[in-house]
Design a protein around this motif. Structure first.
Motif, short mmCIF file in Angstrom:
data_model
loop_
_atom_site.label_atom_id
_atom_site.label_comp_id
_atom_site.label_asym_id
_atom_site.label_seq_id
_atom_site.Cartn_x
_atom_site.Cartn_y
_atom_site.Cartn_z
N ASN A 406 0.81 -1.22 0.00
CA ASN A 406 0.00 0.00 0.00
C ASN A 406 0.84 1.27 0.00
O ASN A 406 0.29 2.37 -0.11
N ASN A 407 2.14 1.12 0.09
CA ASN A 407 3.04 2.27 0.09
C ASN A 407 3.29 2.72 -1.36
O ASN A 407 4.36 2.52 -1.93
N SER A 408 2.27 3.32 -1.95
CA SER A 408 2.34 3.70 -3.35
C SER A 408 1.24 4.71 -3.65
O SER A 408 0.16 4.66 -3.05
N ILE A 409 1.50 5.61 -4.59
CA ILE A 409 0.43 6.51 -5.04
C ILE A 409 -0.54 5.78 -5.94
O ILE A 409 -1.63 6.28 -6.23
N TYR A 410 -0.16 4.57 -6.38
CA TYR A 410 -1.00 3.79 -7.28
C TYR A 410 -1.81 2.74 -6.54
O TYR A 410 -1.50 2.38 -5.41
N GLY A 411 -2.83 2.23 -7.21
CA GLY A 411 -3.64 1.16 -6.65
C GLY A 411 -4.44 0.48 -7.74
O GLY A 411 -5.67 0.46 -7.71
N LEU A 412 -3.73 -0.07 -8.73
CA LEU A 412 -4.42 -0.66 -9.88
C LEU A 412 -4.64 -2.16 -9.75
O LEU A 412 -5.76 -2.65 -9.91
N PHE A 413 -3.59 -2.90 -9.45
CA PHE A 413 -3.65 -4.35 -9.55
C PHE A 413 -2.75 -4.95 -8.48
O PHE A 413 -1.95 -4.27 -7.86
N GLY A 414 -2.88 -6.23 -8.24
CA GLY A 414 -2.03 -6.91 -7.28
C GLY A 414 -2.27 -8.40 -7.31
O GLY A 414 -3.19 -8.90 -7.97
N ALA A 415 -1.42 -9.13 -6.58
CA ALA A 415 -1.56 -10.58 -6.52
C ALA A 415 -1.11 -11.08 -5.16
O ALA A 415 -0.29 -10.45 -4.49
N VAL A 416 -1.69 -12.21 -4.76
CA VAL A 416 -1.31 -12.89 -3.52
C VAL A 416 -1.16 -14.37 -3.84
O VAL A 416 -2.02 -14.96 -4.52
N PHE A 417 -0.08 -14.97 -3.35
CA PHE A 417 0.13 -16.41 -3.52
C PHE A 417 0.23 -17.06 -2.15
O PHE A 417 1.05 -16.67 -1.32
N THR A 418 -0.62 -18.07 -1.92
CA THR A 418 -0.66 -18.78 -0.64
C THR A 418 -1.42 -20.08 -0.81
O THR A 418 -2.28 -20.20 -1.69
N GLU A 419 -1.11 -21.06 0.05
CA GLU A 419 -1.88 -22.31 0.05
C GLU A 419 -3.17 -22.17 0.84
O GLU A 419 -4.07 -22.99 0.74
N ASP A 420 -3.29 -21.12 1.62
CA ASP A 420 -4.45 -20.89 2.48
C ASP A 420 -5.31 -19.78 1.86
O ASP A 420 -5.00 -18.60 1.99
N ILE A 421 -6.37 -20.17 1.18
CA ILE A 421 -7.18 -19.21 0.45
C ILE A 421 -7.79 -18.16 1.38
O ILE A 421 -7.85 -16.98 1.05
N GLU A 422 -8.24 -18.56 2.56
CA GLU A 422 -8.82 -17.60 3.49
C GLU A 422 -7.78 -16.57 3.93
O GLU A 422 -8.08 -15.38 4.06
N ARG A 423 -6.57 -17.03 4.14
CA ARG A 423 -5.49 -16.09 4.47
C ARG A 423 -5.23 -15.16 3.29
O ARG A 423 -5.03 -13.94 3.47
N GLY A 424 -5.24 -15.71 2.10
CA GLY A 424 -5.05 -14.89 0.90
C GLY A 424 -6.14 -13.85 0.75
O GLY A 424 -5.87 -12.69 0.39
N LEU A 425 -7.39 -14.24 1.01
CA LEU A 425 -8.49 -13.29 0.93
C LEU A 425 -8.34 -12.18 1.96
O LEU A 425 -8.62 -11.01 1.68
N ASP A 426 -7.87 -12.52 3.15
CA ASP A 426 -7.67 -11.52 4.18
C ASP A 426 -6.63 -10.49 3.74
O ASP A 426 -6.83 -9.27 3.93
N VAL A 427 -5.55 -10.96 3.16
CA VAL A 427 -4.52 -10.04 2.67
C VAL A 427 -5.08 -9.21 1.50
O VAL A 427 -4.91 -7.98 1.46
#
Length: 483
Positions: A406-427
Motif C-alpha cells: 500500500n506504500n504507493s500513489i498507485y492502486g491498480l492491480f495486485g496478486a497474492v500467492f498462498t496455500e491458504d485461500i482464506e489467508r489470501g483473501l484476508d490479505v
C-alpha cells in the motif's frame, strides 16, 4: 514468415475513409528496427473539428441512441469483421508495437469476447426501471459524444473495453489513437466503413502526431465524456482540460502492482507470473506485477529463481517465434527506463540481472532486469518504470507485506500467492487496489477493472464498464389512483 505489414493510412470521419485535410502524414516506426513501416494521416485541428461535429450531429439527429436492436446488429457486424481480420490485427501489433509474434495472437483473441457480449447488452439491457414505491421511472440513457484517447501498448484491448461499450450504450465516439501505434485503430475504421451499417458520424477515428489535436477533443464543449488509458501524468492533464465543460472522465492510469508471496505460497508460480508479465510485454503494461514481495525466509530462494527465469528469456526480433521479449516503443521511452535503472543503482539497489540497454545497432531494446534489496521508498520501487524491470522487496510478516504493497500513489492491480485461500483473501481485502488475483486465478474479463488512488477513476469491463457510458435520470410522477 513475411515481416511486411501494410496498414490503413486513412482516418474515418463522418462515415468516410479520408486523408488529413492538409495532406500531412507522419511515419509509423518499427521499434525493433527503427525503420519506417509506412505513413498515416496526420490530422490537424480542422480534422478533429470535422470529427467532433460529425459525432455531435449523429448523436443529436439519428436514432442511434434509441434503436437498441439496430446497435446490436451493427456491433455484431463489426464483431464478425474483426474475427475475420484477427491475423491482420496480429501482424500490425507485432510490427508497430513489437509484441512477440507468439504472444500477439493470444493478446488479441482474449479480447474478442466483449464484442459479442456488448452487442447483446446493447439490446437486452434494462434501460428503464421503476423507482421504489412505483414513484416514477429510473431511466438510463447514453451520455452523448465520447472522446476515447487510446494508449499505444494495448490498443486492441481498449477497443474492447472502451470504444465498443461506449457504442453499445448508444453514444457516438471520436477515437484518438496513440501516434506510436495508429494502424491498430485505422484497421477498425476500414472494417466499420466496409463491413458494417454503422451510420456516418457514429464512430470517427482521428490520427495525429500533434498533441494539440487531442487537447481539442478534451476541451470541446460538444464532447460529453472522455475515456483515457495512459500515464497518471497525462490523466491529470486530461482532467484539467475536461474541467472547463465539466465532462465526465473515465481514467485507467498507472500502476506499481505488488505480487505478495506469502511464506506458504507457490514460489515457482508466483515468480513466473511476475517475470512473464514483465518480459512478454517488455514491461509495457499498467497491470504488470513489477514489485515482488518475498518473506525473508524465502527471499534468497526467490531471487535465485527469478534470476534463472530472466536468464532464460530470449530478447530480439518480435517476428522470431523463439523470442519472449521485444523492444520498447521508442528511443525516448528506452532512455527513460535506462535513467531509472541508473537511479536504482545510485540509491543502493542490488543489480542481479540486466540493468542496461542492449548494444544492438538498431531497435529500442533493454535487457530483462532484476533488482534485489530494494528500499520500498526508493525511486525504482515508487515510480512506474513501464519497462522490463522487476524489483524484489523483503518483508517480515503479512502486515508488513500489506504495508509495503500500500506504500504507493498507485492502486491498480495486485496478486497474492498462498496455500491458504482464506489467508489470501484476508490479505487481498486489505490491499488498496482495484483488482487482486489469488494464486494466478484469471480476473480480467470477469471482474471490474480500474484503480484506487492515482491509478484512475471508474471501472471498465462487463456490465460495470457498459454502465460507465450511461447517464441516470429519475422521473417522478404524481400518485396515481388504483385501478
Amino acid at each position: 514468415m513475411s515481416e511486411t505489414v501494410i496498414g490503413e493510412a486513412r482516418m474515418l470521419i463522418d462515415g468516410k475513409l479520408v486523408d488529413a485535410q492538409s495532406g500531412a502524414v507522419f511515419p509509423n516506426i518499427d521499434p525493433a528496427t527503427e525503420q519506417v513501416l509506412g505513413h498515416t494521416a496526420d490530422a490537424g485541428p480542422e480534422d478533429m473539428e470535422a470529427a467532433i461535429a460529425a459525432a455531435r450531429r449523429a448523436f443529436d439527429e439519428t436514432d442511434w441512441a434509441t434503436d437498441h436492436a439496430f446497435r446490436r446488429r451493427c456491433i455484431e457486424q463489426l464483431s464478425a469483421a474483426v474475427n475475420e481480420a484477427v491475423e491482420e490485427f496480429r501482424r500490425i501489433d507485432v510490427a508497430e508495437l513489437g509484441r512477440p509474434f507468439n504472444f500477439a495472437l493470444g493478446s488479441i483473441k482474449s479480447n474478442l469476447a466483449p464484442f459479442s457480449a456488448m452487442a447483446e447488452l446493447a439490446e437486452t439491457y434494462e434501460y428503464e426501471q421503476s423507482l421504489p414505491g412505483n414513484a416514477g421511472v429510473l431511466q438510463r440513457e447514453a451520455i452523448g459524444v465520447v472522446g476515447a484517447i487510446l494508449t499505444w501498448n494495448c490498443g486492441f484491448m481498449l477497443w474492447a473495453t472502451k470504444v465498443i461499450p461506449a457504442l453499445a450504450a448508444g453514444n457516438t465516439v471520436v477515437v484518438r489513437p496513440a501516434p506510436e501505434t495508429p494502424w491498430g485503430s485505422t484497421l477498425f475504421g476500414r472494417l466499420v466503413a466496409e463491413k458494417t451499417d454503422i451510420p456516418a458520424g457514429v464512430l470517427n477515428i482521428v490520427t495525429s502526431s500533434n498533441p494539440a489535436v487531442a487537447v481539442a477533443l478534451t476541451e470541446d464543449p460538444r464532447v460529453d465524456m472522455i475515456t483515457f488509458t495512459g500515464s497518471t501524468k497525462v490523466g491529470k492533464q486530461i482532467m484539467a482540460q475536461a474541467a472547463g465543460s465539466v465532462k465526465k472522465v473515465l481514467l485507467e492510469l498507472g500502476g506499481k502492482s505488488a505480487n505478495i508471496v506469502l511464506d506458504d505460497g507457490n514460489l515457482q508460480a508466483a515468480v513466473g507470473i511476475s517475470v512473464g508479465m514483465i518480459c512478454v510485454s517488455s514491461g509495457q503494461a499498467c497491470g504488470a506485477l513489477s514489485r515482488l514481495l518475498l518473506p525473508r525466509s524465502r527471499y534468497e530462494e526467490g531471487i535465485e529463481l527469478a534470476a534463472k527465469m530472466f536468464g532464460g528469456m530470449t530478447l530480439g526480433s518480435p517476428w522470431d517465434e523463439k523470442v519472449g521479449q521485444g523492444p520498447q516503443i521508442s528511443v525516448a521511452h528506452r532512455d527513460r527506463i535506462v535513467g531509472l535503472m541508473e537511479k536504482a543503482k545510485e540509491e543502493g539497489a542490488r543489480l542481479v540481472v540486466g540493468g542496461a540497454a542492449t548494444d544492438d545497432e538498431k531497435g529500442y531494446f533493454i535487457q530483462p532486469t532484476l533488482f534485489a534489496d530494494v528500499d520500498p521508498d526508493s525511486t525504482i520501487a515508487q515510480e512506474e518504470v513501464f519497462g522490463p524491470v522487476l524489483v524484489v522487496i523483503p518483508y517480515d510478516d503479512d502486515q508488513d507485506a500489506i504495508r509495503i504493497a500500500n506504500n504507493s500513489i498507485y492502486g491498480l492491480f495486485g496478486a497474492v500467492f498462498t496455500e491458504d485461500i482464506e489467508r489470501g483473501l484476508d490479505v487481498a481485502r486489505r490491499v488498496r487496489t482495484g483488482s487482486v488475483m489469488i494464486n494466478g486465478a484469471p480476473l480480467f474479463g470477469i471482474g471490474p477493472f480500474g484503480g484506487y488512488k492515482q491509478s484512475g477513476l471508474g471501472r471498465e469491463v462487463g456490465l460495470w464498464g457498459f454502465e460507465e457510458f450511461l447517464e441516470m435520470k429519475g422521473i417522478s410522477v404524481p400518485a396515481r389512483p388504483a385501478a
